[in-house]
Enzyme design. Structure first.
Site, short mmCIF file in Angstrom:
data_model
loop_
_atom_site.label_atom_id
_atom_site.label_comp_id
_atom_site.label_asym_id
_atom_site.label_seq_id
_atom_site.Cartn_x
_atom_site.Cartn_y
_atom_site.Cartn_z
N LYS A 138 -4.00 25.82 33.67
CA LYS A 138 -3.58 27.04 32.96
C LYS A 138 -2.17 26.88 32.37
CE LYS A 138 -4.50 29.57 36.65
NZ LYS A 138 -5.08 28.50 37.51
N THR A 139 -1.23 26.44 33.21
CA THR A 139 0.14 26.25 32.73
C THR A 139 0.18 25.13 31.70
OG1 THR A 139 0.88 26.86 34.95
CG2 THR A 139 2.52 25.85 33.50
N ASP B 139 2.68 33.58 34.32
CA ASP B 139 1.81 33.07 35.36
C ASP B 139 1.57 34.18 36.39
OD1 ASP B 139 0.30 31.22 36.68
OD2 ASP B 139 1.98 29.99 37.38
N THR C 168 -5.36 33.68 38.86
CA THR C 168 -6.43 33.15 39.70
C THR C 168 -7.41 34.26 40.05
OG1 THR C 168 -4.97 33.59 41.57
CG2 THR C 168 -5.03 31.34 40.77
N ARG D 195 -4.72 18.82 39.55
CA ARG D 195 -3.46 18.76 40.30
C ARG D 195 -3.65 17.97 41.59
NH1 ARG D 195 -1.46 24.14 41.18
NH2 ARG D 195 -0.09 23.83 39.38
P1 ADP Z 1 -2.52 25.75 36.90
O1 ADP Z 1 -1.46 26.34 36.02
O2 ADP Z 1 -3.91 26.13 36.50
O3 ADP Z 1 -2.27 25.97 38.36
P2 ADP Z 1 -1.47 23.24 35.90
O4 ADP Z 1 -1.60 23.48 34.45
O5 ADP Z 1 -0.09 23.35 36.48
O6 ADP Z 1 -2.49 24.15 36.72
O7 ADP Z 1 -2.07 21.77 36.20
C1 ADP Z 1 -1.62 20.98 37.26
C2 ADP Z 1 -1.52 19.53 36.85
O8 ADP Z 1 -2.83 19.02 36.63
C3 ADP Z 1 -0.77 19.31 35.53
O9 ADP Z 1 0.57 18.97 35.74
C4 ADP Z 1 -1.49 18.15 34.88
O10 ADP Z 1 -0.88 16.93 35.22
C5 ADP Z 1 -2.86 18.18 35.49
N1 ADP Z 1 -3.88 18.70 34.55
C6 ADP Z 1 -4.38 19.95 34.51
N2 ADP Z 1 -5.32 20.06 33.56
C7 ADP Z 1 -5.42 18.85 32.97
C8 ADP Z 1 -6.23 18.32 31.91
N3 ADP Z 1 -7.15 19.07 31.29
N4 ADP Z 1 -6.06 17.03 31.57
C9 ADP Z 1 -5.16 16.26 32.22
N5 ADP Z 1 -4.38 16.70 33.22
C10 ADP Z 1 -4.49 17.98 33.60
#
Ligand code: ADP
Length: 334
Positions: free
Chosen positions: A64-65, A109, A158, A217
């Site tokens: 998401k981030t 977020d 989430t 992650r």
């Molecule tokens: P969320 O915000 O959903 O908790 P993040 O965007 O922070 O998750 O993702 C966590 C890590 O996972 C990122 O730093 C990245 O390295 C990896 N990641 C997430 N989605 C992808 C993707 N589609 N392709 C490659 N790496 C990804």
């Protein structure tokens, strides 16, 4: 305990930043989501309008981030990052909203954590790029009208179910991020191993991907641990055997479950007869917050069909019994 939590989060955030893709072309998987976003981005660019507001929902660590920062980069615009937990009063929104530059991105977020009283101020900000804030109280109360630059709000949650309908409806684009399949996870491991300059065997990349609970992650965290282990215990090469040994040492099993996941299943099976058990009771017994269980533990166990949710509580499936090496004798209900 609170201090520890935030320093763990900061460490995680720093680690995420190191391996976070910067451009849409660097994103692995989520093909449908990427295609729809690309169309919206292209159209906004052609019209020179701000991109419509976007809501991402899904379990932690699925991107998401990352999507929010990638979208900012594709639009060649600034991204401000806020957290819903920090927006407790309307005034907390003001610095972010007055800082938005034309067509820039404001990422919030955990947007489900914004209280209703603050949420209402977002409505006009999103719809008319304007906020009317009441300052002072009683007879001295004054309304401050602020015109904002047109901007794009990207929300992440989430818990899509916890958002109010009026807020949810103000997002033109809503995308649910789902768990990743093994090919995508192995590809993320390969790419990041290259970034980190760690030699990783094909079988090791697959095994790290397989034990990552379908979550990018977690794949990154496992890879970093395997790297450390390989550098400390052998010649720095991540072979299949080093990967297995490293993960065994931290309690990650063949399905990718960690100690907390197995503790959950063990609690449900051993203490609650396999269920149905309420999440509060499970949380109290494990001494883990209900939020952590709902966000970080259960989504994958549900996806993997190790548990099911019924109206009367959580239940372990025969697959869960088998995984823990216990004989399935029927749930306490039967
Ligand atoms: P969320 O915000 O959903 O908790 P993040 O965007 O922070 O998750 O993702 C966590 C890590 O996972 C990122 O730093 C990245 O390295 C990896 N990641 C997430 N989605 C992808 C993707 N589609 N392709 C490659 N790496 C990804």
């Amino acid at each position: 305990a609170i201090y520890q939590q935030s320093s763990v989060d900061e460490e995680q955030e720093q680690q995420d930043r190191q391996l976070r893709p910067q451009r849409m072309a660097d994103m692995v998987g989520q093909r449908d989501v990427i295609e729809r976003l690309q169309i919206a981005i292209d159209a906004a660019r052609v019209r020179a309008d701000p991109l419509g507001h976007i809501l991402f929902d899904g379990p932690p660590g699925l991107g998401k981030t990352t999507f929010a920062t990638v979208i900012g980069n594709e639009l060649k615009t600034a991204v401000q990052i806020a957290n819903g937990a920090g927006l407790k009063a309307p005034k907390d929104l003001i610095p972010y909203l007055t800082n938005v530059s034309e067509n820039s991105v404001l990422f919030i977020d955990e947007i489900h954590r914004i209280p209703r009283t603050v949420e209402e101020y977002l409505y006009t900000a999103m719809e008319d790029f304007r906020i009317d804030i009441v300052l002072g109280e009683g007879v001295n109360a004054r309304t401050l009208n602020l015109d904002l630059q047109p901007f794009t709000l990207i929300g992440a949650t989430t818990r899509a179910g916890m958002l109010s309908a009026p807020l949810r409806d103000r997002f033109q684009i809503r995308e649910h991020l789902d768990f990743y399949d093994l090919d995508d996870l192995a590809e993320i491991v390969r790419r990041n191993a290259k970034k980190l300059d760690v030699p990783v065997d094909e079988e090791a990349a697959m095994e790290i991907g397989r034990r990552s609970r379908s979550t990018p992650r977690i794949a990154n965290n496992r890879l970093l641990w395997v790297r450390d282990y390989a550098q400390s215990r052998s010649d720095g090469k991540a072979t299949y055997q080093t990967a297995i040994d490293a993960m065994k040492m931290t309690g990650i099993d063949a399905l990718g479950l960690d100690k907390q996941d197995r503790n959950y299943l063990d609690t449900l099976i051993r203490l609650f007869g396999g269920g149905p058990a309420g999440i509060e009771a499970i949380g109290h017994t494990m001494n883990v917050s209900i939020d952590t269980i709902e966000d970080e533990v259960e989504p994958f166990l549900l996806r993997y069909e190790l548990i099911v949710r019924t109206r009367r509580g959580r239940m372990a499936t025969p697959k869960a019994y088998q995984h823990l090496g216990r004989e399935f004798t029927g749930n306490s209900e039967d």
